[in-house]
Design a protein around this motif. Structure first.
Motif, PDB file in Angstrom:
ATOM      1  N   GLU A  26      42.758  48.717  52.941  1.00 23.97           N
ATOM      2  CA  GLU A  26      43.932  48.031  52.400  1.00 23.97           C
ATOM      3  C   GLU A  26      44.815  47.484  53.529  1.00 23.97           C
ATOM      4  N   SER A 164      60.211  47.902  41.599  1.00 26.29           N
ATOM      5  CA  SER A 164      59.276  46.871  42.062  1.00 26.29           C
ATOM      6  C   SER A 164      60.027  45.641  42.565  1.00 26.29           C
ATOM      7  N   GLN A 191      56.389  41.907  50.249  1.00 29.14           N
ATOM      8  CA  GLN A 191      55.807  41.727  48.924  1.00 29.14           C
ATOM      9  C   GLN A 191      54.297  41.958  48.956  1.00 29.14           C
ATOM     10  N   ARG A 192      53.645  41.434  49.981  1.00 28.66           N
ATOM     11  CA  ARG A 192      52.201  41.618  50.108  1.00 28.66           C
ATOM     12  C   ARG A 192      51.846  43.085  50.277  1.00 28.66           C
ATOM     13  N   PHE A 194      53.564  45.683  49.232  1.00 25.19           N
ATOM     14  CA  PHE A 194      53.783  46.371  47.948  1.00 25.19           C
ATOM     15  C   PHE A 194      52.680  46.034  46.949  1.00 25.19           C
ATOM     16  N   ASP A 195      52.311  44.769  46.866  1.00 23.20           N
ATOM     17  CA  ASP A 195      51.308  44.346  45.889  1.00 23.20           C
ATOM     18  C   ASP A 195      49.928  44.921  46.179  1.00 23.20           C
ATOM     19  N   LEU A 196      49.610  45.141  47.447  1.00 20.53           N
ATOM     20  CA  LEU A 196      48.299  45.691  47.813  1.00 20.53           C
ATOM     21  C   LEU A 196      48.235  47.204  47.640  1.00 20.53           C
ATOM     22  N   SER A 198      50.736  49.489  46.225  1.00 25.18           N
ATOM     23  CA  SER A 198      51.343  50.173  45.093  1.00 25.18           C
ATOM     24  C   SER A 198      50.387  50.371  43.912  1.00 25.18           C
ATOM     25  N   PRO A 199      49.589  49.362  43.514  1.00 29.90           N
ATOM     26  CA  PRO A 199      48.694  49.592  42.379  1.00 29.90           C
ATOM     27  C   PRO A 199      47.674  50.708  42.604  1.00 29.90           C
TER      28      PRO A 199
END
Length: 331
Positions: A26, A164, A191-192, A194-196, A198-199
């Motif tokens: 990641e 978020s 943002q990138r 978090f998006d990578l 966090s899920p």
């Protein structure tokens, strides 16, 4: 030795529950969005994620952050060397995930004989908090003032919640950077990340508020048995309510809920502990204010072994060193 894709690398790295976040697939995908190319190689007992940065004229620089993984790196580094040469690397920087004084680590001076010992990219000294035991054990290991400030924030109605809202966090980062004099990444960068992460349950954004007014935030990351506090921000409002102390407490609780036993506060001045303790109350420059805050959480000060550079093109390497040194002098 095969080159692994992200899924294959994740299967490999799962064998190393104490591996660093910067060696996860990641992290490689995250850095790929900002000019780096990840390449992953492994054999039965060791592996490394290498990040390549493109330079003009088809050149690159190569970097192994907090790796390699495993043991007996000799064969692995031969393979890494071949990939670096194929990609016309000016040099390769290897920054092992090893602490000074730790037993059982590779004999690094032998492994890197003939390399240049160099400055690491990541903070060399940090504070690690032990998350074993229950929450009362954590509190008992803290300085009295830090325990007091955590409870003060709770009494003063500070609320910490998961969020978020990366845009809000970035606005607070800009305020913090201007106040404390450090550089801030772009909104796209946070943002990138978090998006990578966090899920996959590897990252949380925590925000501290008072009467729904945002006061502070942090991004905490986790992999295996370890967690890291990479990014933190606060506004200039209601600071007497000590929101940043409660934020760290809730980040510790989140990390423990993920199965982590260590929480890394990530970066303090690179000075001996005696110097840190003698000067923390008087110094304001650099990371000294950060250390004054972090020392209260009762962690252990650790120092990495540093970094080594494998130089392929000595003249260009010397020019690169001069340019980076000038940038550091220019602030």
């Amino acid at each position: 030795m095969p080159v692994l894709d992200a899924n294959q690398w994740n299967s490999f790295i799962a064998r190393f529950p104490t591996a660093h976040l910067l060696q996860t697939a990641e992290w490689g995908e995250f850095k790929a969005a900002f000019g780096w190319l990840p390449l992953r190689v492994a054999n039965d007992h060791s592996g490394a994620q290498i990040l390549f940065r493109r330079l003009p004229l088809g050149l690159t620089v190569a970097y192994i952050p907090k790796g390699p993984l495993g043991s007996d790196w000799a064969d692995l580094l031969i393979e890494v060397d071949a990939h670096c040469r194929r990609r016309r690397a000016v040099f390769l920087k290897v920054e092992p995930d090893c602490w000074e004084g730790c037993t059982g680590q590779p004999t690094l001076d032998e492994i890197f004989r003939g390399w240049e010992q160099s400055n690491p990219i990541q903070p060399r000294r940090t504070v690690e908090i032990n998350l074993t035991g229950d929450e009362e054990d954590w509190l008992n290991r803290m300085k009295q003032k830090t325990r007091y400030n955590i409870r003060l924030a709770q009494r003063k109605e500070v609320v910490v919640e998961f969020s978020s809202d990366v845009e809000l966090f970035h606005r607070m980062m800009l305020v913090t950077g201007q106040r404390d004099g450090f550089g801030v990444h772009s909104l796209a960068y946070y943002q990138r990340a978090f998006d990578l992460f966090s899920p996959k349950g590897m990252c949380a954004l925590l925000l501290a508020t008072y009467q729904q007014k945002p006061l502070a935030g942090l991004m905490v990351f986790a992999f295996g048995q370890r967690a890291w506090y990479f990014y933190g921000a606060s506004t200039n409002e209601e600071r007497n309510r000590m929101p940043t102390y409660l934020l760290q407490w809730e980040a510790m609780r989140w990390a423990a809920s993920r199965g982590c036993t260590v929480y890394d506060l990530w970066g303090i001045p690179d000075e001996d502990e005696t110097v840190l303790e003698d000067q923390f109350s008087a110094r304001e420059d650099g990371l000294w204010g950060v250390y004054r805050f972090k020392r209260g959480f009762g962690g252990q000060i650790r120092r990495s072994v540093g970094a080594w550079d494998r130089v392929y093109q000595p003249l260009l390497y010397k020019i690169y060193q001069q340019i980076t040194a000038r940038r550091r002098l220019d602030g």
